[in-house]
Design a protein around this motif. Structure first.
Motif, PDB file in Angstrom:
ATOM      1  N   ILE A  65       0.825  -1.106   0.092  1.00 36.97           N
ATOM      2  CA  ILE A  65      -0.004  -0.004  -0.135  1.00 36.97           C
ATOM      3  C   ILE A  65       1.003   1.123  -0.199  1.00 36.97           C
ATOM      4  O   ILE A  65       1.606   1.498   1.032  1.00 36.97           O
ATOM      5  CB  ILE A  65      -0.953   0.142   1.439  1.00 36.97           C
ATOM      6  N   GLY A  87       3.451   7.082   7.370  1.00 42.34           N
ATOM      7  CA  GLY A  87       2.928   6.334   8.786  1.00 42.34           C
ATOM      8  C   GLY A  87       3.928   5.972   9.758  1.00 42.34           C
ATOM      9  O   GLY A  87       3.706   5.830  10.977  1.00 42.34           O
ATOM     10  N   SER A  88       5.329   5.605   9.238  1.00 44.11           N
ATOM     11  CA  SER A  88       6.234   5.356   9.994  1.00 44.11           C
ATOM     12  C   SER A  88       6.518   6.343  10.951  1.00 44.11           C
ATOM     13  O   SER A  88       6.444   6.250  12.331  1.00 44.11           O
ATOM     14  CB  SER A  88       7.686   5.209   9.298  1.00 44.11           C
ATOM     15  N   HIS A 136       1.367  -3.315  11.657  1.00 42.36           N
ATOM     16  CA  HIS A 136       2.475  -2.945  10.825  1.00 42.36           C
ATOM     17  C   HIS A 136       3.794  -2.657  11.729  1.00 42.36           C
ATOM     18  O   HIS A 136       3.737  -2.337  12.829  1.00 42.36           O
ATOM     19  CB  HIS A 136       2.225  -1.391  10.415  1.00 42.36           C
ATOM     20  N   THR A 173       6.073  -0.867  11.714  1.00 43.28           N
ATOM     21  CA  THR A 173       6.775   0.507  12.306  1.00 43.28           C
ATOM     22  C   THR A 173       6.144   0.619  13.437  1.00 43.28           C
ATOM     23  O   THR A 173       6.891   1.627  14.295  1.00 43.28           O
ATOM     24  CB  THR A 173       5.864   1.582  11.325  1.00 43.28           C
ATOM     25  N   THR A 195      -5.608  -1.748  14.709  1.00 41.58           N
ATOM     26  CA  THR A 195      -5.353  -1.173  13.291  1.00 41.58           C
ATOM     27  C   THR A 195      -6.538  -1.183  12.599  1.00 41.58           C
ATOM     28  O   THR A 195      -7.402  -2.009  12.636  1.00 41.58           O
ATOM     29  CB  THR A 195      -4.415  -2.177  12.728  1.00 41.58           C
ATOM     30  N   GLY A 240      -7.630  -1.188   9.176  1.00 38.69           N
ATOM     31  CA  GLY A 240      -7.307  -1.566   8.084  1.00 38.69           C
ATOM     32  C   GLY A 240      -5.575  -2.023   7.896  1.00 38.69           C
ATOM     33  O   GLY A 240      -4.934  -1.368   7.702  1.00 38.69           O
ATOM     34  N   THR A 265      -2.348  -3.883   6.803  1.00 41.33           N
ATOM     35  CA  THR A 265      -1.597  -3.763   5.727  1.00 41.33           C
ATOM     36  C   THR A 265      -1.789  -5.060   4.782  1.00 41.33           C
ATOM     37  O   THR A 265      -1.802  -4.993   3.705  1.00 41.33           O
ATOM     38  CB  THR A 265      -0.243  -3.372   5.680  1.00 41.33           C
ATOM     39  N   ASP A 280      -4.052   2.696  14.322  1.00 40.29           N
ATOM     40  CA  ASP A 280      -3.241   2.837  13.134  1.00 40.29           C
ATOM     41  C   ASP A 280      -3.993   2.873  11.894  1.00 40.29           C
ATOM     42  O   ASP A 280      -4.662   1.535  11.441  1.00 40.29           O
ATOM     43  CB  ASP A 280      -1.885   1.974  13.221  1.00 40.29           C
ATOM     44  N   ALA A 330      -3.242   4.246   8.967  1.00 41.39           N
ATOM     45  CA  ALA A 330      -2.596   4.558   7.899  1.00 41.39           C
ATOM     46  C   ALA A 330      -3.137   4.615   6.541  1.00 41.39           C
ATOM     47  O   ALA A 330      -3.586   5.311   5.876  1.00 41.39           O
ATOM     48  CB  ALA A 330      -1.081   4.237   8.104  1.00 41.39           C
ATOM     49  N   ASP A 370      -2.549   8.259   6.691  1.00 39.84           N
ATOM     50  CA  ASP A 370      -1.694   8.685   5.402  1.00 39.84           C
ATOM     51  C   ASP A 370      -2.340   9.230   4.384  1.00 39.84           C
ATOM     52  O   ASP A 370      -2.813   8.316   3.589  1.00 39.84           O
ATOM     53  CB  ASP A 370      -0.772   7.427   4.925  1.00 39.84           C
ATOM     54  N   HIS A 392      -1.106  10.096   1.792  1.00 40.33           N
ATOM     55  CA  HIS A 392      -0.498   9.718   0.591  1.00 40.33           C
ATOM     56  C   HIS A 392      -0.781   8.137   0.130  1.00 40.33           C
ATOM     57  O   HIS A 392      -0.333   7.532  -0.652  1.00 40.33           O
ATOM     58  CB  HIS A 392       1.131   9.773   0.635  1.00 40.33           C
ATOM     59  N   LYS A 393      -1.564   7.514   0.902  1.00 42.35           N
ATOM     60  CA  LYS A 393      -2.258   6.214   0.524  1.00 42.35           C
ATOM     61  C   LYS A 393      -3.416   6.427  -0.157  1.00 42.35           C
ATOM     62  O   LYS A 393      -3.434   6.717  -1.464  1.00 42.35           O
ATOM     63  CB  LYS A 393      -2.141   5.148   1.796  1.00 42.35           C
TER      64      LYS A 393
HETATM   65  C1  LIG Z   1       1.856   1.872   5.188  1.00 46.40           C
HETATM   66  C2  LIG Z   1       1.580   1.550   6.599  1.00 46.40           C
HETATM   67  C3  LIG Z   1       2.288   2.129   7.557  1.00 46.40           C
HETATM   68  C4  LIG Z   1       3.556   2.710   7.218  1.00 46.40           C
HETATM   69  O1  LIG Z   1       3.614   3.951   6.494  1.00 46.40           O
HETATM   70  P1  LIG Z   1       4.500   4.735   5.631  1.00 46.40           P
HETATM   71  O2  LIG Z   1       3.738   6.002   5.296  1.00 46.40           O
HETATM   72  O3  LIG Z   1       4.721   3.680   4.482  1.00 46.40           O
HETATM   73  O4  LIG Z   1       5.712   5.107   6.541  1.00 46.40           O
HETATM   74  C5  LIG Z   1       1.964   2.176   8.897  1.00 46.40           C
HETATM   75  N1  LIG Z   1       0.838   1.338   9.012  1.00 46.40           N
HETATM   76  C6  LIG Z   1      -0.074   0.976   8.271  1.00 46.40           C
HETATM   77  C7  LIG Z   1      -1.256   0.207   8.947  1.00 46.40           C
HETATM   78  C8  LIG Z   1       0.126   0.833   6.932  1.00 46.40           C
HETATM   79  O5  LIG Z   1      -0.607   0.274   6.080  1.00 46.40           O
END
Ligand SMILES: *Cc1c(COP(=O)(O)O)cnc(C)c1O
Length: 483
Positions: A68, A125-126, A167, A169, A220, A222, A224, A249, A251, A278, A280-281
């Protein structure tokens, strides 16, 4: 600018050679040493547009459905370019600075967070998870009489709770924050990859008996891997009961709340102390845009302030005393996270929301969810395809299963076959899904977030998986017969 824009358009619309297959065209340029005499701006633009741009990645392609990651639409790209010189930083009292804050509030309201949730942008997201868990750490340790940001962690033994699907991160954040990656408890999930809140409760209570300091429960919205949404209310209530921070989370998946058919799956979001998303996703900004929301930015300030510095001393007034834009930095975002220099990011989110409106964004989200559901449906109806999940959001997981293979006894052969299938998809077709493992089975995993994807591609993708699977299975039968 115009030439670069046309170069980007051509990148998206004209046939091009893969960067590795066509590497002869760019390697010689990329590997040149720094010239003594510069080539000048016109020659530089030629090099960019003619040689570098055409050999970029497939991530922005309409058939790229791996991981993603991102797939920037036009409006945020233009907005980022528009900000690059007029507002290279997010601070000082300008239109960009106001939009930074307004866009955070707009984003919070878009994804169902109350007005009390205030945000700060970061690169992804990190970092957004790191910032949120920095707030959680501050909260937990202050309750134990320690200021961890100022004084370190003392002898406290912390613990964090998140499902096995979280995730990674989150683990890295725990490492960076000095809590240690190993303090993240791996909470099991059900068959639909959702965290088991009863198991989480048992782990938490055991740790409390052992004298550990619980820092956060993580849900979470959603995942990844499969897009599963954890039971947020159950986790949030458990957190409340013990006075522990509840982090969500979102993201990738949080914008899914715009799809009213599944909104109730996000029930319990109101209990969150911190939430990340995020843009950007799923909101299609350029990469480098994530937001952390918390109830109380003062906590972020205590966790991340740089403390006063001489190089700023006496340079600025309070925002309300400002007469000109240089009088004040505005909202101190730099003290709410880990970045000082940062581009304004809200301008991209604002551009998407202005361009598309709530209705346009909602339509995109619903369409993407429909696409994952369609892949699952087509796979279920095909005699040799199998859907491995009930998609909750825009991620489908499927595999090819030839006649006469029993997954219970021959799982490894199925995994190999599907892995070979994925390689052929990526090498020979416009489609680039990625892979994951669902309840032990290798799955081909398309995730739909790209605004340029079409419905026809989705149907053709499933047909292509079946066709390649038939070919590969046929090859294997022939190879076995020949042995
Ligand atoms: C993609 C994602 C992240 C990390 O995000 P980045 O923007 O790639 O750093 C963290 N948590 C979840 C659930 C994600 O899908």
């Amino acid at each position: 600018m115009g030439r670069v824009g046309r170069g980007i358009d051509a990148f998206l619309t004209e046939p091009r050679e893969d960067a590795v297959r066509g590497r002869a065209a760019w390697e010689s340029l990329a590997d040149l040493p720094v010239p003594d005499e510069g080539v000048g701006i016109d020659a530089l633009v030629d090099e960019l547009v003619d040689v570098v741009v055409p050999h970029g990645t497939r991530i922005s392609d309409p058939g790229f459905w791996g991981f993603i990651t991102t797939g920037p639409s036009t409006a945020p790209v233009l907005a980022a370019a528009a900000a690059s010189v007029p507002s290279p930083q997010r601070y000082l009292l300008t239109a960009f600075n106001r939009i930074e804050e307004r866009s955070l509030d707009m984003l919070a309201s878009l994804v169902g967070l109350g007005e009390h949730m205030k945000g700060v942008y970061s690169s992804g997201g990190s970092v957004a998870n790191l910032v949120a868990l920095g707030a959680a750490r501050q909260h937990a340790f202050e309750r134990a009489g320690i200021d961890p940001a100022a004084d370190g962690l003392g002898g406290v033994r912390p613990a964090l709770y998140a499902s096995t699907e979280v995730h990674h991160t989150v683990q890295r954040s725990a490492g960076v924050l000095g809590l240690g990656r190993s303090c993240v408890r791996a909470v099991p999930t059900d068959r639909a990859q959702r965290a088991d809140p009863a198991a989480m409760a048992r782990m938490l209570e055991q740790d409390l008996r052992d004298g550990r300091l619980p820092v956060a429960l993580v849900g979470t919205a959603g995942t990844t891997n499969t897009g599963a949404i954890d039971p947020l209310r159950a986790i949030g209530e458990l957190a409340r009961e013990h006075g522990v921070w509840f982090h969500v989370d979102g993201a990738y998946g949080l914008p899914g709340i715009l799809d009213d058919r599944i909104r109730d799956r996000f029930d319990g979001l109101d209990l969150a102390d911190s939430v990340i998303v995020d843009p950007h996703k799923w909101l299609a900004t350029q990469v480098g845009v994530a937001a952390t929301f918390v109830r109380d930015r003062a906590l972020l300030y205590r966790a991340f302030t740089q403390e006063p510095a001489e190089y700023l001393e006496g340079s600025f007034l309070a925002p309300e005393d400002a007469e000109v834009s240089m009088d004040s930095m505005g909202i101190p975002y730099a003290d709410f996270g880990v970045e000082l220099s940062s581009p304004p990011r809200g301008i991209q989110v604002w551009a998407v929301l202005r361009e598309q409106g709530v209705r346009g964004v909602t339509e995109r989200i619903r369409t993407d969810n429909d696409r994952a559901a369609r892949v699952a449906d087509l796979a279920r109806r095909h005699p040799r395809l199998e859907s491995l999940t009930e998609p909750e959001l825009s991620i489908a997981c499927l595999r090819y299963r030839p006649d006469g293979i029993d997954p219970a006894t021959d799982g490894a052969r199925l995994d190999d076959l599907n892995q070979a299938l994925l390689r052929r998809l990526v090498r020979e077709t416009p489609y680039v899904p990625s892979a994951t493992v669902v309840n032990g089975a290798y799955a081909i995993r398309p995730c739909f977030i790209n605004t340029r994807t079409t419905d026809d591609m989705v149907d053709d993708f499933v047909a292509t998986v079946a066709r390649l699977g038939d070919e590969l299975a046929g090859d294997r039968v022939a190879a076995e017969a020949a042995r």
